[in-house]
Design a protein around this motif. Structure first.
Motif, PDB file in Angstrom:
ATOM      1  N   VAL A 120       5.863  -0.443   8.115  1.00 15.84           N
ATOM      2  CA  VAL A 120       5.598   0.962   7.576  1.00 15.84           C
ATOM      3  C   VAL A 120       7.146   1.457   7.125  1.00 15.84           C
ATOM      4  CG1 VAL A 120       4.669   3.275   8.130  1.00 15.84           C
ATOM      5  CG2 VAL A 120       3.676   1.175   9.098  1.00 15.84           C
ATOM      6  N   ARG A 121       7.253   1.809   5.870  1.00 14.62           N
ATOM      7  CA  ARG A 121       8.551   2.577   5.690  1.00 14.62           C
ATOM      8  C   ARG A 121       8.092   3.847   4.876  1.00 14.62           C
ATOM      9  NH1 ARG A 121      12.486  -1.157   5.483  1.00 14.62           N
ATOM     10  NH2 ARG A 121      11.960  -3.253   5.799  1.00 14.62           N
ATOM     11  N   ARG A 122       9.148   5.036   5.464  1.00  9.73           N
ATOM     12  CA  ARG A 122       8.977   6.138   4.856  1.00  9.73           C
ATOM     13  C   ARG A 122       9.925   6.164   3.430  1.00  9.73           C
ATOM     14  NH1 ARG A 122      12.291  10.543   8.452  1.00  9.73           N
ATOM     15  NH2 ARG A 122      11.775  11.569   6.724  1.00  9.73           N
ATOM     16  N   ARG A 123       9.337   6.936   2.666  1.00 11.47           N
ATOM     17  CA  ARG A 123       9.676   7.187   1.169  1.00 11.47           C
ATOM     18  C   ARG A 123      10.789   8.443   1.233  1.00 11.47           C
ATOM     19  NH1 ARG A 123       4.993   7.017  -3.209  1.00 11.47           N
ATOM     20  NH2 ARG A 123       4.173   5.042  -2.762  1.00 11.47           N
ATOM     21  N   SER A 164      13.048   4.086   2.177  1.00  7.92           N
ATOM     22  CA  SER A 164      12.453   2.829   2.335  1.00  7.92           C
ATOM     23  C   SER A 164      12.780   2.252   3.790  1.00  7.92           C
ATOM     24  CB  SER A 164      12.607   1.930   1.446  1.00  7.92           C
ATOM     25  OG  SER A 164      11.779   0.510   1.629  1.00  7.92           O
ATOM     26  N   GLU A 165      13.059   3.458   4.895  1.00  6.88           N
ATOM     27  CA  GLU A 165      13.398   3.055   6.053  1.00  6.88           C
ATOM     28  C   GLU A 165      12.345   2.818   6.985  1.00  6.88           C
ATOM     29  OE1 GLU A 165      15.103   6.233   9.574  1.00  6.88           O
ATOM     30  OE2 GLU A 165      13.963   6.951   8.031  1.00  6.88           O
ATOM     31  N   ALA A 166      12.452   1.440   7.722  1.00  8.18           N
ATOM     32  CA  ALA A 166      11.413   1.090   8.486  1.00  8.18           C
ATOM     33  C   ALA A 166      11.221   1.848   9.636  1.00  8.18           C
ATOM     34  CB  ALA A 166      11.609  -0.534   9.001  1.00  8.18           C
ATOM     35  N   ILE A 167      10.090   2.233   9.966  1.00 11.70           N
ATOM     36  CA  ILE A 167       9.602   3.077  11.250  1.00 11.70           C
ATOM     37  C   ILE A 167       8.722   2.535  12.064  1.00 11.70           C
ATOM     38  CG2 ILE A 167      10.189   5.080   9.939  1.00 11.70           C
ATOM     39  CD1 ILE A 167       7.482   5.800   9.598  1.00 11.70           C
ATOM     40  N   GLY A 168       8.169   1.441  11.622  1.00 12.15           N
ATOM     41  CA  GLY A 168       6.836   0.770  12.488  1.00 12.15           C
ATOM     42  C   GLY A 168       6.131  -0.365  11.636  1.00 12.15           C
ATOM     43  N   PHE A 169       4.890  -0.302  12.163  1.00 19.85           N
ATOM     44  CA  PHE A 169       4.107  -1.328  11.524  1.00 19.85           C
ATOM     45  C   PHE A 169       2.674  -1.249  11.789  1.00 19.85           C
ATOM     46  CE2 PHE A 169       4.662  -3.509  15.688  1.00 19.85           C
ATOM     47  CZ  PHE A 169       3.144  -3.865  16.166  1.00 19.85           C
ATOM     48  N   VAL A 170       1.768  -1.718  10.938  1.00 23.45           N
ATOM     49  CA  VAL A 170       0.343  -1.781  11.107  1.00 23.45           C
ATOM     50  C   VAL A 170      -0.133  -3.165  10.794  1.00 23.45           C
ATOM     51  CG1 VAL A 170       0.075   0.684  10.560  1.00 23.45           C
ATOM     52  CG2 VAL A 170      -0.095  -1.004   8.793  1.00 23.45           C
ATOM     53  N   GLN A 171      -1.276  -3.454  11.459  1.00 27.00           N
ATOM     54  CA  GLN A 171      -1.631  -4.778  11.176  1.00 27.00           C
ATOM     55  C   GLN A 171      -3.332  -4.786  11.292  1.00 27.00           C
ATOM     56  OE1 GLN A 171       0.430  -6.842  14.401  1.00 27.00           O
ATOM     57  NE2 GLN A 171      -1.444  -6.523  15.587  1.00 27.00           N
ATOM     58  N   ALA A 172      -3.832  -5.835  10.607  1.00 22.62           N
ATOM     59  CA  ALA A 172      -5.309  -5.974  10.631  1.00 22.62           C
ATOM     60  C   ALA A 172      -5.557  -7.569  10.853  1.00 22.62           C
ATOM     61  CB  ALA A 172      -6.100  -5.586   9.319  1.00 22.62           C
ATOM     62  N   ILE A 204       0.632  -1.214   0.010  1.00 23.75           N
ATOM     63  CA  ILE A 204      -0.205  -0.232  -0.077  1.00 23.75           C
ATOM     64  C   ILE A 204       0.951   1.128   0.168  1.00 23.75           C
ATOM     65  CG2 ILE A 204      -1.650   1.321   1.145  1.00 23.75           C
ATOM     66  CD1 ILE A 204      -2.638  -1.514   2.467  1.00 23.75           C
ATOM     67  N   ALA A 205       0.718   2.226  -0.778  1.00 25.12           N
ATOM     68  CA  ALA A 205       1.495   3.272  -1.124  1.00 25.12           C
ATOM     69  C   ALA A 205       0.783   4.436  -0.626  1.00 25.12           C
ATOM     70  CB  ALA A 205       1.787   3.546  -2.547  1.00 25.12           C
ATOM     71  N   THR A 206       1.320   5.533   0.136  1.00 26.92           N
ATOM     72  CA  THR A 206       0.571   6.588   0.580  1.00 26.92           C
ATOM     73  C   THR A 206       1.655   7.874   0.129  1.00 26.92           C
ATOM     74  OG1 THR A 206       1.691   6.774   2.848  1.00 26.92           O
ATOM     75  CG2 THR A 206      -0.190   5.783   2.474  1.00 26.92           C
ATOM     76  N   PRO A 207       1.529   9.226   0.203  1.00 29.16           N
ATOM     77  CA  PRO A 207       2.170  10.150  -0.157  1.00 29.16           C
ATOM     78  C   PRO A 207       3.632  10.073   0.332  1.00 29.16           C
ATOM     79  CG  PRO A 207       0.033  10.983   0.062  1.00 29.16           C
ATOM     80  CD  PRO A 207       0.057   9.605   0.613  1.00 29.16           C
ATOM     81  N   GLN A 208       3.763   9.805   1.861  1.00 27.52           N
ATOM     82  CA  GLN A 208       4.994   9.527   2.344  1.00 27.52           C
ATOM     83  C   GLN A 208       5.351   8.378   2.840  1.00 27.52           C
ATOM     84  OE1 GLN A 208       5.487  13.094   5.413  1.00 27.52           O
ATOM     85  NE2 GLN A 208       3.477  12.598   5.776  1.00 27.52           N
ATOM     86  N   LEU A 209       4.494   7.225   2.846  1.00 24.62           N
ATOM     87  CA  LEU A 209       4.925   5.949   3.249  1.00 24.62           C
ATOM     88  C   LEU A 209       4.625   4.967   2.175  1.00 24.62           C
ATOM     89  CD1 LEU A 209       3.099   6.214   6.829  1.00 24.62           C
ATOM     90  CD2 LEU A 209       5.622   6.631   6.275  1.00 24.62           C
ATOM     91  N   GLU A 210       5.362   3.787   2.495  1.00 27.82           N
ATOM     92  CA  GLU A 210       5.064   2.444   1.787  1.00 27.82           C
ATOM     93  C   GLU A 210       4.726   1.356   3.089  1.00 27.82           C
ATOM     94  OE1 GLU A 210       7.790   2.316  -2.104  1.00 27.82           O
ATOM     95  OE2 GLU A 210       8.705   2.002  -0.110  1.00 27.82           O
ATOM     96  N   LEU A 211       3.593   0.870   2.870  1.00 31.86           N
ATOM     97  CA  LEU A 211       3.256  -0.190   3.717  1.00 31.86           C
ATOM     98  C   LEU A 211       3.537  -1.512   2.934  1.00 31.86           C
ATOM     99  CD1 LEU A 211       1.775   2.056   4.877  1.00 31.86           C
ATOM    100  CD2 LEU A 211       0.101   0.708   5.393  1.00 31.86           C
ATOM    101  N   ILE A 212       4.662  -2.193   3.324  1.00 30.08           N
ATOM    102  CA  ILE A 212       5.230  -3.362   2.722  1.00 30.08           C
ATOM    103  C   ILE A 212       4.675  -4.753   3.524  1.00 30.08           C
ATOM    104  CG2 ILE A 212       7.295  -4.408   1.884  1.00 30.08           C
ATOM    105  CD1 ILE A 212       6.738  -1.992   0.559  1.00 30.08           C
ATOM    106  N   PRO A 213       4.290  -5.629   2.895  1.00 29.80           N
ATOM    107  CA  PRO A 213       3.838  -6.833   3.628  1.00 29.80           C
ATOM    108  C   PRO A 213       5.056  -7.517   4.230  1.00 29.80           C
ATOM    109  CG  PRO A 213       3.016  -7.196   1.346  1.00 29.80           C
ATOM    110  CD  PRO A 213       3.764  -5.839   1.326  1.00 29.80           C
ATOM    111  N   LEU A 214       4.683  -7.928   5.592  1.00 29.38           N
ATOM    112  CA  LEU A 214       5.574  -8.531   6.669  1.00 29.38           C
ATOM    113  C   LEU A 214       6.404  -9.726   6.155  1.00 29.38           C
ATOM    114  CD1 LEU A 214       6.253  -8.286  10.129  1.00 29.38           C
ATOM    115  CD2 LEU A 214       4.899 -10.328   9.700  1.00 29.38           C
ATOM    116  N   ARG A 215       7.766  -9.889   6.312  1.00 30.01           N
ATOM    117  CA  ARG A 215       8.364 -10.958   6.035  1.00 30.01           C
ATOM    118  C   ARG A 215       9.043 -11.401   7.468  1.00 30.01           C
ATOM    119  NH1 ARG A 215      12.532  -9.460   2.311  1.00 30.01           N
ATOM    120  NH2 ARG A 215      12.526  -7.670   3.717  1.00 30.01           N
TER     121      ARG A 215
END
Length: 181
Positions: free
Chosen positions: A73-76, A79-87, A8-19
């Protein structure tokens, strides 16, 4: 919903599936004890985090009744990791319970809000009509993220946390989104 999370891409972030390999980078971000002030627990070590990510990256509970969607959650643009989101989604269309954690150095910059809004939108596009989050009553920053993510507080308390929710109501003549508390 799909069995696996998608990027998922946002203006400042990329949400990359967890590995599972993300544990190597995330262990330092999650090492700050301040992240656990409202949720309890202790920072995981690398092996604990990798084992957790192995389970979560399966995409579902052992009994198959829940879908697990987890993103780093990665900053554009770095691509620096800064946290996570989950559902966690029960059944095929919910309800879904969401959560977010942004590392202490990146808090207060709107990243949690941007990630939570993107997650809620992704869930609704996938047909989830009820989204909840659990927020400690004294965690005002997380409550603000929930509100900006379109969730509203309820009077319900579970395990010491207030339940926030967003209900999307579909009508025969088009689709209308309503938030209900």
């Amino acid at each position: 919903m799909s069995p696996l999370a998608e990027q998922i891409a946002t203006p400042q972030l990329e949400l990359i599936p967890l590995r599972p390999l993300d544990a190597d980078e995330m262990v330092n971000i999650l090492a700050d004890a301040r992240l656990y002030a409202f949720t309890g627990g202790n920072p995981p070590n690398r092996d604990e985090l990798r084992a957790r990510y192995e389970r979560q990256s399966a995409g579902h509970s052992a009994d198959g009744t829940e879908e697990w969607h987890n993103w780093i959650v990665r900053r554009r643009p770095e691509s620096e990791a800064i946290g996570f989101v989950q559902a966690t989604i029960v059944g095929t269309r919910g309800p879904a319970d969401v959560a977010w954690v942004i590392g202490v150095p990146w808090q207060g910059r709107g990243f949690a809000t941007e990630a939570a809004q993107a997650l809620v939108a992704w869930l609704e596009r996938g047909g989830v009509s009820l989204i909840t989050a659990h927020v400690h009553p004294d965690h005002h920053a997380s409550a603000a993220v929930a509100a900006r993510g379109g969730l509203e507080p309820t009077d319900q308390i579970e395990d010491g946390e207030r339940v926030w929710r967003r209900i999307r109501v579909c009508r025969r003549i088009g689709v209308e989104s309503n938030r209900s508390g």
